[in-house]
Design a protein around this motif. Structure first.
Motif, PDB file in Angstrom:
ATOM      1  N   LEU A 177      44.511  39.659  54.817  1.00  0.00           N
ATOM      2  CA  LEU A 177      44.584  38.848  53.602  1.00  0.00           C
ATOM      3  C   LEU A 177      43.393  37.905  53.500  1.00  0.00           C
ATOM      4  O   LEU A 177      42.857  37.671  52.410  1.00  0.00           O
TER       5      LEU A 177
ATOM      6  N   THR B 243      40.457  39.645  51.949  1.00  0.00           N
ATOM      7  CA  THR B 243      40.571  40.297  50.639  1.00  0.00           C
ATOM      8  C   THR B 243      41.063  39.398  49.518  1.00  0.00           C
ATOM      9  O   THR B 243      41.010  39.802  48.359  1.00  0.00           O
ATOM     10  N   THR B 244      41.580  38.207  49.827  1.00  0.00           N
ATOM     11  CA  THR B 244      42.171  37.380  48.773  1.00  0.00           C
ATOM     12  C   THR B 244      41.137  36.445  48.158  1.00  0.00           C
ATOM     13  O   THR B 244      41.345  35.246  48.047  1.00  0.00           O
TER      14      THR B 244
ATOM     15  N   VAL C 136      44.103  44.263  46.664  1.00  0.00           N
ATOM     16  CA  VAL C 136      44.464  43.598  47.917  1.00  0.00           C
ATOM     17  C   VAL C 136      45.624  44.329  48.590  1.00  0.00           C
ATOM     18  O   VAL C 136      45.619  44.569  49.806  1.00  0.00           O
TER      19      VAL C 136
END
Length: 709
Positions: free
Chosen positions: A543, A546-547, A556
């Motif tokens: 996370l 990718t966030t 995501v």
């Protein structure tokens, strides 16, 4: 079409003069034996049989049926005797190590002295002569048929995949029993449905799912694997297949010359190089599921009635396996459809958050299970995020999940705090379990041990409240900060009863990503639960990478699944990602009023002025009337202070709060009543209305649609 290899399962066929079977436990004690086995072994029921103990799988080995192995025993007269032994688990307990409670079936076949060249052992373990010899004499044919039955018993039926079963069947038959074999299944069977009940040919559409050939028969003009077979006319020669009886043609040259089949049918049933063929229906539970067809080429012996009888027995075993796989396919298809229909839309965009959810069923034959997620809009622009997991897989787990999800939605409509909602849900689960105990015929499993996480996010306050019943804590990825799991004290799983569920509240910055998931996502890649903390760390890293702001949540989600899940997950997985929004301060107006009826007029003025500032004058009349009624009731029946709040978004929310915990009740006033019509008017004028309890009393809210919202 697969070329048959010399070490294929078909090489299992070996010379044998008889057959025998014995059942032993994990200690090697004989439990049952056939008369033929009693004549071969000096081991009576109830006594240990040392030669058999050495045949059991080693500790930790795969308990699946093993290749036959040779062993030497002594008969009742003390004479040495060489046997080919096939070991297969007989009960579920056989998965235990030797010495455990499992029962094992051992099939025995005396080894007939063969040619001087050492025999070859196939992958499924039967020992057979070199397949460079012909199909053999009548005595060899008897031996081949006997051992075919043993090999079929040990290899067919271990899979719930129809294609795998068909491939196992043709590999078993070629080249040991035939030069070419093909399995064709009805289209409806491959889809999991029952085939039509036919009384005449011409209406059956079959698809070739498996084929294997040796060197004697050409398959050049035969339909390849994966293709539909051409329609077959109603032919007297093939009509017995519809009744579950085999069709035997010992001389294909005579059939070709007789004109009994159309040219396109000859290409299907009489390939080049074939001298005889036998077609055996896959007949199970009164229905023809498909057909097994075999051909022999330049061999001294054509198929005979004894061959057809043995093939009918093998095909019957394969048909039952195919039908079990068909039933499993149908149940899994229904369960997937049911589960996906129960899950919310994968993407939602609300004032409080945008969300993306993804569900991945388990692979490897486990099927769908009881994982689910939900996004529930709440009054005052708040939203509830839910994720849960029911123990088990299959249609029963899906049905249990449906009951829990419906219960959560019903309780959420009462606008309860997370801890209180889980307490009520825990009581309902105990009721579900009691209901099942009283009605044990129900197929649905108990939901005891299910887990659930319930979170409520308020975009006005920018805060989130979370409680969990035995479920992993969510991961929080705030902008510019690493993703971390929420520090949350988990409550017990649902169904324990009498235990509190602690609520954790925390501030949420705008554009924060909340990840709610089931434990299947953080298992190790080999399917072990292993260290959940280690799996959660992997999720946090995924996370964190990718966030980024602006990156679509569906990307995501796919990235997280690709990084954390193996190619075939051993457990079903649900993941819900939510990117939070915060309502701008100028979209909210609130006031505190004294408990004096004289302030009601002031309240109306405040509301009208605020609506004018928001350019919502067209909502002024209804809102003014609603505020007047609700503030008057609050002052008259609850006292003060009274809170008044307006929230503007796609809807206009009007809230009136007071210190009373008395639930308002809508009633219909009689003609002679002087009061009792205020709440009725509010319900008629507003699009929605309701109330919720708070820590300091209660709040009554109404909603009106904003034009263009």
């Amino acid at each position: 079409m697969r070329e048959s290899e010399g070490d294929s399962p078909g090489r299992q066929l070996a010379a044998a003069d008889g057959s025998a079977a014995v059942v032993i436990d994990g200690l090697g004690t004989v439990l049952l034996c056939t008369p033929a086995a009693a004549a071969l072994l000096d081991c009576a029921p109830g006594t240990p049989c040392a030669p058999m103990v050495g045949l059991l799988p080693a500790p930790g080995a795969d308990p699946a049926p093993r290749p036959p192995v040779r062993t030497t025993v002594h008969d009742a007269a003390g004479r040495p005797l060489e046997l080919a032994c096939t070991v297969a688990p007989l009960t579920a307990g056989s998965a235990a190590e030797p010495g455990g409670p499992g029962h094992w079936l051992v099939l025995l076949a005396p080894v007939t002295p063969g040619p001087a060249e050492p025999p070859a052992e196939g992958p499924t373990g039967a020992v057979g002569p070199d397949r460079r010899t012909s199909h053999g004499t009548r005595r060899d044919g008897d031996n081949r048929r006997a051992t075919l039955s043993h090999a079929a018993a040990g290899s067919i039926g271990a899979s719930l995949d129809m294609v795998d079963t068909a491939e196992t069947l043709v590999d078993l038959l070629v080249p040991a029993f035939a030069d070419l074999a093909a399995v064709d299944l009805a289209e409806t069977v491959l889809q999991g449905d029952e085939p039509p009940l036919l009384t005449a040919g011409g209406g059956v559409r079959l698809r070739r799912v498996a084929a294997a050939r040796g060197a004697e028969v050409s398959a050049e003009h035969l339909p390849p694997v994966g293709d539909l077979l051409p329609p077959t006319a109603d032919n007297p020669l093939l009509r017995p297949l519809l009744d579950g009886r085999p069709v035997l043609v010992g001389d294909l040259d005579r059939l070709r010359a007789s004109g009994g089949l159309a040219p396109e049918e000859l290409r299907v049933f009489a390939p080049e190089g074939a001298l005889s063929f036998v077609a055996v229906p896959l007949f199970a539970r009164g229905l023809v599921l498909g057909c097994l067809t075999l051909w022999r080429g330049r061999e001294p012996s054509a198929f005979d009635e004894e061959d057809a009888t043995v093939l009918a027995e093998v095909a019957s075993r394969a048909a039952l396996s195919v039908d079990n796989a068909r039933r499993y396919t149908k149940e899994r298809r229904v369960a997937v459809a049911l589960q996906r229909s129960l899950l919310p839309h994968s993407v939602s965009r609300l004032a409080a958050a945008e969300t993306v959810g993804m569900y991945q069923p388990a692979g490897g034959g486990a099927g769908v299970g009881g994982d689910w997620f939900d996004v529930i809009p709440l009054p005052s622009l708040r939203v509830a995020f839910v994720v849960g997991d029911v123990v088990g897989h299959g249609l029963g787990a899906t049905a249990a999940m449906a009951r829990l999800r419906t219960a959560v939605q019903t309780l959420a409509d009462l606008d309860l705090e997370p801890g209180e909602l889980l307490t009520h849900l825990d009581d309902l689960v105990l009721g579900f379990s009691s209901e099942q105990d009283a009605r044990t015929y129900r197929a649905e499993p108990a939901v005891l041990g299910a887990t659930c996480l319930y979170a409520v996010y308020d975009p006005v306050a920018g805060r989130c409240a979370v409680a969990t019943a035995g479920h992993p804590a969510p991961v929080v990825a705030a902008p510019g900060a690493p993703a971390v799991p929420l520090d949350l004290v988990p409550g017990p799983p649902l169904g324990v009863g009498g235990m509190p569920f602690e609520v954790a509240e925390f501030e949420v910055a705008p554009q924060t990503v909340l990840a709610l998931f089931t434990d299947g996502l953080v298992r190790s890649r080999d399917g072990d639960l292993g260290d959940i903390d280690e799996g959660t760390d992997r999720l946090c890293r995924a996370l964190g990478d990718t966030t980024r702001p602006g990156l679509p949540l569906d990307e995501v989600t796919r990235t997280v699944f690709d990084r954390l899940l193996p190619a075939v997950p051993t457990d079903d997985v649900a993941l819900l990602l939510a990117r939070t929004h915060e309502l701008p301060p100028d979209h909210v107006a609130e006031w505190q009023l004294e408990a004096d009826l004289a302030v009601v007029g002031r309240a109306r003025e405040l509301v009208v002025g605020q609506l004018a500032a928001w350019h919502l004058e067209h909502l002024g009349f209804v809102t003014e009337l609603v505020v007047s009624e609700l503030v008057t009731n609050a002052i008259r029946y609850a006292g003060g202070p009274v809170g008044l709040r307006l929230i503007r978004d796609r809807v206009l929310v009007c809230e009136v709060s007071d210190p009373s915990s008395t639930q308002p009740r809508l009633r219909r006033a009689r003609d002679t009543d002087e009061g009792g019509r205020g709440l009725f008017l509010v319900a008629q004028l507003a699009d929605r209305w309701g109330s919720r309890f708070t820590r300091s009393g209660k709040t009554i809210w109404t909603e009106q649609a904003v034009a263009g919202g």
